[in-house]
Design a protein around this motif. Structure first.
Motif, short mmCIF file in Angstrom:
data_model
loop_
_atom_site.label_atom_id
_atom_site.label_comp_id
_atom_site.label_asym_id
_atom_site.label_seq_id
_atom_site.Cartn_x
_atom_site.Cartn_y
_atom_site.Cartn_z
N VAL A 7 13.15 -96.31 4.99
CA VAL A 7 12.39 -97.17 4.10
C VAL A 7 13.37 -97.77 3.09
N LEU A 8 13.38 -99.09 3.02
CA LEU A 8 14.29 -99.76 2.10
C LEU A 8 13.80 -99.59 0.66
N ILE A 9 14.65 -98.98 -0.17
CA ILE A 9 14.31 -98.78 -1.58
C ILE A 9 14.80 -99.95 -2.41
N GLY A 10 16.00 -100.38 -2.17
CA GLY A 10 16.61 -101.47 -2.93
C GLY A 10 18.06 -101.63 -2.53
N PHE A 11 18.82 -102.28 -3.41
CA PHE A 11 20.23 -102.57 -3.11
C PHE A 11 21.12 -102.14 -4.26
N SER A 12 22.21 -101.48 -3.92
CA SER A 12 23.32 -101.26 -4.85
C SER A 12 24.42 -102.21 -4.36
N LEU A 78 10.49 -113.50 -6.54
CA LEU A 78 11.05 -114.33 -5.47
C LEU A 78 12.57 -114.46 -5.62
N GLU A 79 13.01 -114.58 -6.88
CA GLU A 79 14.45 -114.68 -7.13
C GLU A 79 15.16 -113.40 -6.74
N ARG A 80 14.56 -112.25 -7.07
CA ARG A 80 15.17 -110.97 -6.71
C ARG A 80 15.20 -110.80 -5.20
N MET A 84 18.51 -110.45 -2.56
CA MET A 84 18.62 -109.33 -1.62
C MET A 84 18.56 -109.79 -0.17
N GLY A 85 18.30 -111.07 0.02
CA GLY A 85 18.18 -111.57 1.38
C GLY A 85 16.91 -111.13 2.07
N LEU A 86 15.86 -110.95 1.30
CA LEU A 86 14.57 -110.50 1.84
C LEU A 86 13.58 -111.64 1.92
N GLU A 87 12.74 -111.60 2.91
CA GLU A 87 11.63 -112.54 3.01
C GLU A 87 10.38 -111.87 2.43
N MET A 88 9.73 -112.56 1.51
CA MET A 88 8.52 -112.03 0.89
C MET A 88 7.30 -112.49 1.68
N THR A 89 6.78 -111.62 2.50
CA THR A 89 5.57 -111.92 3.26
C THR A 89 4.45 -111.06 2.69
N ARG A 381 13.69 -103.07 -4.78
CA ARG A 381 13.17 -104.25 -4.12
C ARG A 381 11.75 -104.57 -4.61
N PRO A 382 11.35 -105.82 -4.63
CA PRO A 382 9.99 -106.17 -5.06
C PRO A 382 8.98 -105.82 -3.97
N PRO A 383 7.79 -105.39 -4.37
CA PRO A 383 6.76 -105.06 -3.38
C PRO A 383 6.10 -106.31 -2.81
N VAL A 384 5.56 -106.20 -1.61
CA VAL A 384 4.85 -107.33 -0.99
C VAL A 384 3.35 -107.22 -1.21
N SER A 385 2.89 -106.10 -1.75
CA SER A 385 1.48 -105.97 -2.10
C SER A 385 1.31 -106.30 -3.58
#
Length: 512
Positions: A7-12, A78-80, A84-89, A381-385
């Motif tokens: 499970v991805l928690i975030g990025f260092s 969205l900026e965060r 991180m190179g994440l898509e917010m779906t 990481r930002p949540p998608v919910s």
């Protein structure tokens, strides 16, 4: 949100992941109020759900319920995500709402027997003597075949013990009616706090906390605890009971590829506050051994110092948000938190904890070999919910589609200790009433028999009149008989005197 193995928690300086095959080794999410613990919990819960792991979490403030709804990311999120190179779906997780009071979710209950005397003593804040008497009440209930399902069953069983204290005390030691009365009063306090809602049937089936939906996602069972937290001992004892039940009922599975259940215990310090030694030993045992049942327990609290060292040592995955050190006690807690991490030579851990911003944390998780990683400053990481609570209409819609709809909503009250002891008391009262009535009737019959005997003896003493020449006549004379006899005697006397005078006169004449 979930990679194939984590499970991805975030990025260092690299992605920080909670490995699924190490997620049953328990964890800690800590930090001061407002530093982002709830968001981290939401990220972990949805990531585990996406990986097919059922989750149980307590929603203490009410805002975790947004996990059930798709998110509406703002510009910062969205900026965060872009960095991180994440898509917010945006998407929600499958959620089942539960509520001890049955107001914001399906009622969730346990029976008194399942809770047991140890946890009930903790909930009622009983001393050792009172706990002993409560244990005796449970033993007597077992011997008498009395089911203890709800509070009125326990109250009835205690009343039975108090009324038979002498006989029961001869078997189990002194049972003071005064102690029984004290426990009864504490049960009334618990009932006033809403404890009556917790006990009864249908009792929770653990399998309903371990469901997976049609797409393979684990259901997030969310306990509405915003009202429950006002009774902290009730809250803590209930969640401890739930962990204990998982420990008792689930089979051993060792270290599975992913947990069978992830259990998040928010406001975890309430579990350990003023806990007696026996209870702490039980908690330590459950935490140490439940991982082999495939259950990962994650404590959420403000400071790691809130958790005893024997339990803290079992928590391999750690996420530490910012702490503030304004007082000597805060400083000691800060040092304890810093010393619990594997040192990173790039920074001072204690200073780093104080300097973390909202949404940042120090993260150390277990690596594939089971060793803790070097602590890293991590951007969560930002949540998608959704961040924030659901509306009443959204909650109602989720409950209408719930897989347990109708299973727990209506309480059942089958025959148990209360009804059985009440029936016994009624039978005893009827038998006593019958015995009293029988004794009264027997007394009345004896009185009647005695009266008959007295009448019979009086009758036998009275003389009877002769009839037809038989029998003994009475000596008494009527008035007529007495008058006649008197007249005859008078007449006889006169006739006699006249005859005598006549005879004497004749004699005199002859002598002359």
């Amino acid at each position: 949100m979930a990679a194939e193995d984590g499970v991805l928690i975030g990025f260092s300086d690299h992605p920080e992941q909670l490995l699924l095959n190490r997620a049953n080794r328990h964890g800690l999410v800590a930090g001061a109020t407002g530093t982002g613990k709830t968001v981290t919990l939401q990220v972990l819960a949805q990531g585990l759900s996406d990986a097919g792991v059922p989750v149980f979490a307590a929603d203490v403030k009410g805002d975790l319920s947004g996990l059930s709804q798709p998110g509406a990311p703002n510009e910062k999120m969205l900026e965060r995500a872009q960095k991180m190179g994440l898509e917010m779906t945006p998407r929600g997780a499958p959620v089942v709402f539960w509520d001890l009071f049955g107001e914001q979710g399906h009622p969730i209950r346990a029976t008194v027997s399942e809770m047991g005397p140890l946890l009930l003593s903790r909930m009622l804040e009983l001393n050792d003597v009172q706990e002993g008497v409560l244990t005796v009440a449970f033993r007597v209930a077992d011997e008498e075949g009395l089911l203890l399902l709800d509070l009125k069953d326990l109250q009835a069983a205690l009343t039975f013990v108090g009324e038979n204290a002498k006989d029961i005390g001869a078997r189990y030691g002194n049972v003071s009616p005064a102690t029984v009365a004290t426990i009864q009063r504490k049960l009334l306090v618990l009932e006033d706090q809403g404890g009556a809602h917790m006990f009864g049937e249908p009792a929770l089936q653990l399998s309903d906390l371990m469901r997976v939906d049609g797409s393979g996602k684990g259901y997030v069972s969310m306990l509405a605890a915003d009202k429950l937290i006002a009774s902290p001992r009730l809250y803590a004892t209930f969640l401890l009971w739930l962990m204990s039940e998982l420990f008792e009922e689930l089979p051993e599975v060792g270290d599975p590829e992913k947990p069978r259940l992830a259990f998040f215990f928010d406001e975890a310090h309430l579990l350990f506050r003023d806990a007696p030694k026996g209870l702490l030993e039980k908690i330590e045992q459950v935490v140490r051994l439940i991982r082999s049942k495939g259950v990962g327990v994650y404590f959420v609290t403000q400071n790691p110092a809130d958790i005893p060292d024997v339990v803290l040592g079992q928590l391999g995955n750690r996420i530490q948000h910012a702490l503030r050190a304004y007082t000597p006690a805060d400083q000691r807690g800060l040092r304890a938190a810093a010393e619990s991490f594997r040192v990173n030579p790039a920074f001072d851990t204690a200073e780093a904890i104080q300097g973390l911003g909202v949404g940042e944390a120090l993260v150390s998780v277990l690596d594939p070999k089971g060793a803790p990683t070097v602590v890293q400053k991590t951007l969560i990481r930002p949540p998608v919910s959704r961040l924030g609570p659901v509306t009443p209409a959204e909650r109602a819609a989720v409950m209408a589609a719930s897989p347990v709809r109708g299973l727990y909503d209506q309480a059942k009250d089958r025959e148990s200790a209360f009804e059985m002891l009440k029936a016994r008391a009624e039978q005893a009262a009827d038998a006593k009433e019958e015995a009293v009535a029988k004794a009264a009737q027997e007394k009345e019959d004896r009185a009647a028999e005695a009266a008959r005997e007295r009448e019979s003896r009086r009758t036998e003493r009275l003389p009877t009149s002769r009839s037809n020449g038989g029998g003994r006549s009475s000596n008494r004379q009527s008035m007529g008989e007495a008058f006649a006899k008197s007249m005859l005697r008078t007449i006889g006397s006169q006739v006699g005197r006249e005859l005598l005078r006549g005879v004497l006169g004749s004699l005199k004449k002859s002598m002359k």
